[in-house]
Write an enzyme that holds these catalytic residues in place. Structure first.
Site, mmCIF file in Angstrom:
data_model
loop_
_atom_site.group_PDB
_atom_site.id
_atom_site.type_symbol
_atom_site.label_atom_id
_atom_site.label_comp_id
_atom_site.label_asym_id
_atom_site.label_seq_id
_atom_site.Cartn_x
_atom_site.Cartn_y
_atom_site.Cartn_z
ATOM 1 N N GLU A 91 0.791 -1.237 0.000
ATOM 2 C CA GLU A 91 0.000 0.000 0.000
ATOM 3 C C GLU A 91 0.825 1.291 0.000
ATOM 4 O OE1 GLU A 91 -0.275 -2.378 2.325
ATOM 5 O OE2 GLU A 91 -0.427 -1.521 4.354
ATOM 6 N N ASN A 92 2.135 1.195 0.192
ATOM 7 C CA ASN A 92 2.930 2.416 0.016
ATOM 8 C C ASN A 92 2.987 2.819 -1.462
ATOM 9 O OD1 ASN A 92 4.458 -0.042 0.008
ATOM 10 N ND2 ASN A 92 6.348 1.119 -0.020
#
Lengths: 232, 218
Positions: B46-47
């Protein structure tokens, strides 16, 4: 082209004042504006509100500013890995607002896109929702979250040109391009500063209109937080 | 009874060929090791990465390339990098098919708590609240009981919630359980060598047992 270059980190942050709100790009220690953070530590400005996904580690990144008690309030999604942070939080010296990571990112996006607020399902039914307006769309509840309002956004890019156009490398992109869009004044530090025309316009991640000051960082340590390798 | 790798192995059986999957920190990370060969599964970090590859070889670590747990990783042919707003955009828009994450507590109506212990631990929710609020399918990987021996499958969560009515399935060292829409943990499978009675003892919330409960095939 309009020339956005400033001499160095010290010049870039020269007018940052006590009590201001500053956004810092980066995820963990990946893609953080190391040179500007060091310049702010040297400058010693205080009572800052910092918007950053994380708070650095004890001796690197925003952790250096916490150590000098320059931070009044942190707005973050995850703040583990920092003992000094935890100490200041538990003793009440530091104010912390924890918000979901996607909410943090999208509140940046809203600011950069000129939208006052967003609706997100993240945090509905939790303590994050306390005091916030809830709207139901198509049978599902959403929280209204406001766009950020930051005096400065400080980001780090891989390459940039003197017109302020930025290109990011790999996952060090993270919050950098969306924060670059969200600051009243945006400072970009880059690993390599080039003349206009060198970067392909098709490859620009952040157009220079969002960037007010740019410089090539003197040195990048690029510390790795969780070095993990495989054996074969 | 399963160890952590056993739990990861069992969860890997839930992953479908051709799906986009987000793996949380801890046991969920281990699931990547057991995705069947030949399956095309794209892992989302999710980064800002789709197509997360294995950890790098020593000497090939890139400080600009990390996962959501801040570990050094690699990309794969076909990987894509993007900013964190787009990352949560694809999560919110339900482009990610399956989310696997850890938990401190799950309630019988599917509430999950995994980000805060008041007065003790305040690290933050990271992306967990966004993931559980939007994911199409959520599987929780966790131990059935905590270190004090108390059940983590409860009538109601006692810790601050991460999300409400969102967990669909739970895999623990003892069992596979699904969360029914009307409430309750339905016992689906027993871990090898574990009896229904042991699972009953370890489950504080409403446990639904129908007929013979098969043993997991690992």
């Amino acid at each position: 082209m309009i020339d956005k270059t400033v001499k160095n980190a010290e010049a870039a942050v020269a007018d940052v004042q006590d009590g201001m709100t500053i956004m810092f790009g980066g995820f963990g220690l990946c893609g953080i504006p190391e040179n500007c953070i060091n310049a702010l530590v040297k400058k010693g400005v205080k009572n800052l509100t910092c918007i950053s996904n994380n708070a650095g580690v004890d001796d690197f990144g925003i952790g250096l500013m916490l150590h000098q008690r320059q931070v009044k309030k942190m707005i973050s999604s995850y703040v583990g890995e920092n003992a000094e942070f935890e100490r200041q939080l538990l003793s009440g010296e530091l104010e912390v607002e924890l918000i979901p990571q996607g909410t943090l990112a999208t509140r940046c996006l809203a600011a950069g896109y000129g939208m006052p607020a967003i609706f997100t399902p993240a945090g509905v039914g939790t303590e994050v929702a306390e005091g916030k307006e809830i709207r139901n769309f198509n049978g599902k509840d959403y929280l209204m979250e406001m766009a950020f309002d930051a005096d400065f956004a400080i980001v780090k890019a891989w390459k940039g040109d003197t017109a302020g156009n930025l290109v990011f490398r790999s996952t060090s992109r993270n919050f950098n391009p969306i924060m670059a869009m969200a600051g009243k004044i945006t400072i970009a530090e880059v690993e390599e500063l080039v003349e206009p025309g060198v970067l392909n316009p098709d490859h620009i991640h952040t157009p220079g209109i969002y960037v007010h000051r740019i410089f090539q960082g003197e040195r990048y340590e690029k510390r790795i937080e969780q070095r993990t390798v495989r054996t074969q | 009874m399963l160890d952590k790798n056993g739990i990861a192995k069992r969860i890997a059986q839930e992953i479908q060929d051709g799906s986009y999957v987000n793996l949380g920190i801890g046991i969920p990370t281990l699931v990547a090791n057991y995705i069947p060969t030949g399956f095309n599964v794209v892992l989302q970090s999710e980064n800002g990465l789709l197509g997360m590859g294995p950890f790098p070889l020593e000497g090939e670590e890139d400080p600009d390339l990390i996962n959501a747990g801040k570990q050094t990783i690699t990309t794969l042919p076909g990987s894509a990098v993007f900013d964190s707003a787009m990352s949560f955009g694809m999560i919110r828009a339900q482009k990610v098919d399956l989310t696997i994450l850890g938990a401190m507590e799950v309630s019988e109506n599917g509430d999950i708590a995994n980000w805060k212990i008041p007065g003790k631990m305040v690290k933050g929710m990271g992306g967990a609240m966004d993931l559980v609020a939007s994911a199409k399918n959520i599987i929780v990987a966790m131990q059935h009981v905590n270190k004090a021996g108390e059940s983590k499958l409860l009538t109601q969560c006692s810790l601050p919630l991460t999300g409400v009515r969102c967990v669909k399935k739970i895999v623990t060292e003892l069992a596979v359980l699904s969360v029914l829409p009307e409430g309750g943990f339905k016992l689906e499978e027993r871990a090898p060598g574990v009896s229904v009675e042991e699972i009953k003892q370890a489950t504080a919330g409403k446990l639904i047992i129908e007929g013979e409960i098969p043993e997991m095939k690992i």
